[in-house]
Design an enzyme around this catalytic site. Structure first.
Site, mmCIF file in Angstrom:
data_model
loop_
_atom_site.group_PDB
_atom_site.id
_atom_site.type_symbol
_atom_site.label_atom_id
_atom_site.label_comp_id
_atom_site.label_asym_id
_atom_site.label_seq_id
_atom_site.Cartn_x
_atom_site.Cartn_y
_atom_site.Cartn_z
ATOM 1 N N GLY A 247 -1.912 3.732 4.874
ATOM 2 C CA GLY A 247 -0.921 3.301 5.892
ATOM 3 C C GLY A 247 0.525 3.995 5.091
ATOM 4 N N GLU A 267 -3.889 6.127 0.198
ATOM 5 C CA GLU A 267 -3.829 7.326 0.996
ATOM 6 C C GLU A 267 -2.700 6.900 1.857
ATOM 7 O OE1 GLU A 267 -3.274 9.976 3.434
ATOM 8 O OE2 GLU A 267 -4.906 9.082 4.677
ATOM 9 N N LEU A 268 -1.447 7.602 1.616
ATOM 10 C CA LEU A 268 -0.329 7.283 2.225
ATOM 11 C C LEU A 268 0.280 8.319 3.137
ATOM 12 C CD1 LEU A 268 1.208 5.616 -0.984
ATOM 13 C CD2 LEU A 268 -0.273 4.640 0.905
ATOM 14 N N CYS A 301 -1.141 11.462 9.580
ATOM 15 C CA CYS A 301 -0.256 11.583 8.347
ATOM 16 C C CYS A 301 -0.311 13.007 7.976
ATOM 17 C CB CYS A 301 -1.345 11.124 7.124
ATOM 18 S SG CYS A 301 -1.542 9.344 7.156
#
Length: 497
Positions: A247, A267-268, A301
């Site tokens: 997120g 996991e950004l 992403c």
């Protein structure tokens, strides 16, 4: 336009639907399935606000119950062969229900049905890869006799499940990103509690049902629809040993700070740059950016957000990119002809529009898009965006690509690196020497040469540096993080009976 936008979702050819959407959808909680105490939340299609389904609205007490169940099950991990067999069977069942899965993804996330089918296919691959990695989950021999004190000793390592896993997942890949956490957790022998994004819980529930139908014992995968308070309760729960979060960077790093004694895999976000070097295949780069910047309305992403094009190719690149982006069709997610649909909410759309407007006020030029059509944001290409503007330095997470001309590769690399993020970058260049120079200089978890940064294969180590995270996803790498290495040493010279 396809029909059946509400009601029971269709399964695959000859397959009965897994989920009945006509009433409140039951969720796995504890060792059973529940429709909750009565309070429900309505899942709506972001494109037209049409009702898709009702799901239970769960809270912190439900999270505590889920963690208690997971902790009890973790005390007796499933045998490795059973984990692998369940994952293989779940992959087969998901493939058989591909169309139902795709329709759920399309309706709850407003992802075009053609793209949603691709996500369903990828989730099948993720489960299959998880099963294959489960069968290879092993340690290694440690040569203690490489030193005199280790002579006569035999040593090896083994992998042990870390314990209950909390998986907090985003809306943009509501099936495959859940599979990327659930598949490795099952393979590692860890019970997992999933907190899906509030807007997109149905795909996670479908996956949990398929896993149980494939033979996974009840309670090993639980799904808790709910808000931030549910996620916070999972993070805080003492038995949870591993938190896997995908997120925003703000929320992710706050979780890491909140749970300093736990393993927290993040996991950004990103604002993925694409570099077109002098002599690089600018036409291919433009064609791929026209897809990679706008698939799922740019809500990825690694969606192409920034493009740095050598000034020699800039005009040609822009003409080709704008021509292709202007032809993209915005439509209902079940429309087979739609290239993209709406963003996840009106609030997010308003934010993106405000960023475009502020960029133009700061001197940027909109070459196509920038406004609404039928109430939905058109795919947008802009130039002249200041490097310190959010369209350049933050994550747009929308259908906007900013293009800038650069004098040389060094400038393109420097501007790409001038970001708090570092997930994936792409470089189109005709020279292997220049490619390797860029690879060495770019501060990103992955650098793709002659490919856009949106490209991902589910077996790769996927993750970033800086504010983009601290982990690598992909079944092989996630399983390793969800297990602990135990050293076993045997004195081979001792008396044995």
């Amino acid at each position: 336009m396809s029909d059946g936008r509400a009601g029971a979702a269709a399964g695959g050819a000859g397959a009965a639907p897994v989920l009945d959407l006509s009433g409140t959808v039951a969720v796995p909680l504890g060792c059973g399935w529940t429709t909750g105490p009565g309070a429900t939340s309505t899942v709506r299609c972001p494109y037209d606000d049409a009702r898709v389904a009702e799901v239970p609205e769960l809270g912190p007490d439900d999270a505590a119950r889920a963690v208690e169940t997971a902790a009890a099950l973790a005390a007796a991990p499933l045998p490795l062969h059973e984990r692998a067999a369940v994952l293989d069977e779940a992959a087969r069942r998901l493939a058989a229900h591909r169309e139902e899965a795709a329709r759920l993804i399309a309706l709850e996330a407003a992802k075009p049905i053609r793209t949603a089918r691709g996500e369903a296919d990828r989730a099948v691959e993720t489960l299959t890869l998880s099963a294959a990695e489960a069968r290879q989950l092993a340690g290694e021999v440690v040569p203690l006799d490489a030193t005199p004190t280790g002579a006569g000793k035999l040593a090896f390592t083994r992998r042990r499940p870390v314990g209950p896993v909390a998986a907090i997942t985003p809306f943009n890949f509501p099936l495959n990103l859940v599979a990327h956490k659930v598949g490795p957790a099952v393979a590692a022998g860890c019970p997992v509690v999933v907190k899906p994004a509030p807007a997109t819980p149905l795909s996670a529930i479908l996956l949990a049902r398929l896993l149980e139908d494939a033979g996974l014992p009840p309670g090993w995968v639980q799904v808790l629809p709910g808000g931030a308070e549910v996620g916070a309760a999972l993070v805080d729960a003492e038995p949870v040993r591993f938190v896997s979060f995908t997120g925003s960077d703000t929320v992710g790093w706050a979780i890491a700070a909140r749970a300093p004694r736990k393993r927290v895999a993040l996991e950004l976000g990103s604002n993925a740059p694409l570099i077109v070097d002098e002599g690089g295949d600018w036409a291919a780069a433009a064609d791929r950016a026209a897809v990679a910047g706008f698939t799922h309305a740019g809500q990825s992403c690694v969606s192409v957000q920034r493009v740095y094009v050598h000034e020699r190719h800039l005009d040609d690149f822009l003409a080709r990119l704008v021509d292709r982006v202007a032809a993209l069709r915005v439509g209902h997610p079940l429309d087979e002809e739609a290239d993209l649909s709406s963003v996840i909410s009106r609030r997010e759309q308003d934010r993106i529009v405000s960023w475009i407007e502020s960029a133009t006020a700061a001197g940027a030029t909109v070459l196509t898009g920038g406004g609404l059509e039928g109430g939905h944001l058109r795919p947008t290409v802009v130039t002249g965006v200041p490097d310190d503007h959010p369209l350049s330095c933050r994550e747009v997470f929308g259908p906007v690509v900013a293009v800038a001309g650069v004098a040389d590769l060094d400038e393109a690399v420097a501007r790409s690196n001038a970001s708090p993020f570092g997930l994936q970058a792409g470089v189109f260049t005709p020279s292997i020497d220049r490619a390797l120079r860029a690879v060495q200089a770019l501060e990103f978890g992955t650098v793709l040469v002659n490919e856009v940064p949106t490209f991902r294969v589910d077996s790769q180590p996927y993750g970033g540096v800086k504010d983009s995270g601290n982990t690598r996803e992909g079944p092989r790498y996630a399983i390793r993080e969800m297990t602990e290495e135990q050293l076993v040493m045997i004195d081979a010279g001792s008396s044995w009976r």
